[in-house]
Design a protein around this motif. Structure first.
Motif, PDB file in Angstrom:
ATOM      1  N   LEU A  41       0.743  -1.125   0.041  1.00  0.00           N
ATOM      2  CA  LEU A  41      -0.100  -0.088  -0.144  1.00  0.00           C
ATOM      3  C   LEU A  41       1.074   1.442  -0.074  1.00  0.00           C
ATOM      4  CD1 LEU A  41      -2.471  -0.853   2.742  1.00  0.00           C
ATOM      5  CD2 LEU A  41      -3.014  -0.794   0.364  1.00  0.00           C
ATOM      6  N   ASP A  45      -2.160   5.390   2.304  1.00  0.00           N
ATOM      7  CA  ASP A  45      -3.423   4.229   2.598  1.00  0.00           C
ATOM      8  C   ASP A  45      -3.172   3.587   3.809  1.00  0.00           C
ATOM      9  OD1 ASP A  45      -4.740   5.220   0.414  1.00  0.00           O
ATOM     10  OD2 ASP A  45      -3.839   3.399  -0.984  1.00  0.00           O
ATOM     11  N   ARG A  48      -4.248   5.587   6.695  1.00  0.00           N
ATOM     12  CA  ARG A  48      -5.806   5.427   6.658  1.00  0.00           C
ATOM     13  C   ARG A  48      -6.487   4.151   7.137  1.00  0.00           C
ATOM     14  NH1 ARG A  48      -6.135   8.478   2.317  1.00  0.00           N
ATOM     15  NH2 ARG A  48      -6.311   6.345   1.058  1.00  0.00           N
ATOM     16  N   ARG A  49      -5.837   3.330   6.655  1.00  0.00           N
ATOM     17  CA  ARG A  49      -6.533   2.047   6.981  1.00  0.00           C
ATOM     18  C   ARG A  49      -6.044   1.244   8.543  1.00  0.00           C
ATOM     19  NH1 ARG A  49      -6.205  -1.874   1.735  1.00  0.00           N
ATOM     20  NH2 ARG A  49      -6.347  -3.462   3.362  1.00  0.00           N
ATOM     21  N   PHE A  50      -4.848   1.609   8.824  1.00  0.00           N
ATOM     22  CA  PHE A  50      -4.194   1.096   9.942  1.00  0.00           C
ATOM     23  C   PHE A  50      -4.421   1.925  11.331  1.00  0.00           C
ATOM     24  CE2 PHE A  50      -1.677  -1.363   6.774  1.00  0.00           C
ATOM     25  CZ  PHE A  50      -2.977  -2.165   6.482  1.00  0.00           C
ATOM     26  N   ARG A  62      -5.434   1.302  15.015  1.00  0.00           N
ATOM     27  CA  ARG A  62      -6.825   1.104  14.968  1.00  0.00           C
ATOM     28  C   ARG A  62      -7.029  -0.175  16.080  1.00  0.00           C
ATOM     29  NH1 ARG A  62     -10.462   4.216  12.035  1.00  0.00           N
ATOM     30  NH2 ARG A  62      -9.410   5.370  10.155  1.00  0.00           N
ATOM     31  N   ARG A  74      -6.109  -3.932  15.668  1.00  0.00           N
ATOM     32  CA  ARG A  74      -6.727  -4.645  14.484  1.00  0.00           C
ATOM     33  C   ARG A  74      -5.917  -5.762  14.115  1.00  0.00           C
ATOM     34  NH1 ARG A  74      -5.549  -4.084   9.805  1.00  0.00           N
ATOM     35  NH2 ARG A  74      -7.606  -3.422   8.855  1.00  0.00           N
TER      36      ARG A  74
END
Ligand code: SF4
Ligand code: SF4
Length: 125
Positions: A41, A45, A48-50, A62, A74
């Motif tokens: 990634l 990205d 933002r995702r993790f 997160r 997560r």
């Protein structure tokens, strides 16, 4: 003669990963680059995702719901309680605990002794 390092007094394989339930696990830019590479990634990205931003502005991991703790990182495998990104985990996860003892593990073992139950998992919310 070099003094011997104290023997490790905790066993992560017997622990439900208290450290991964800690709400504010900081993620540095270097950590993000490592995770981004792993998942192919962009750093943006991956960020933002993790990760998300804590109230004090720190970038933190997160979480998601868990069946033992209210939430965990997560990346924790909820079943076997292992880190699914172990080789690429953030530096703070590599450094914890910073001594031969883990406070979470000591707490769990103390509670198990009080309860006379080797499987007991005390949860403090
Ligand atoms: S809380 Fe301590 S014993 Fe449990 S997994 Fe984390 S480092 Fe290991
Ligand atoms: S990255 Fe891995 S070791 Fe670090 S908190 Fe998440 S599950 Fe735990």
């Amino acid at each position: 003669m070099a003094s011997k390092a104290p023997k490790q007094q905790f066993d992560c394989s017997k622990c439900p990963a208290y450290c991964c339930s800690y709400p504010t696990i900081p993620v540095t830019m270097r950590d993000l680059r490592r995770l981004a590479r792993r998942f192919e990634l962009s750093v943006e990205d991956a960020e933002r995702r993790f990760t998300k931003t804590a109230s004090d502005g720190t970038r933190i991991m997160r979480h998601r719901k868990d069946h033992i703790f209210p939430t965990t990182c997560r990346f924790l495998d909820g079943d076997d309680r292992s880190c699914t990104v172990y080789e690429d985990r953030p530096q703070i996860c590599r450094d914890f605990p910073s001594s031969h003892r883990c406070g979470y593990f000591d707490f769990m073992m103390w509670e198990r002794k009080q309860q006379d139950d080797d499987e007991y998992v005390p949860v403090v919310v």
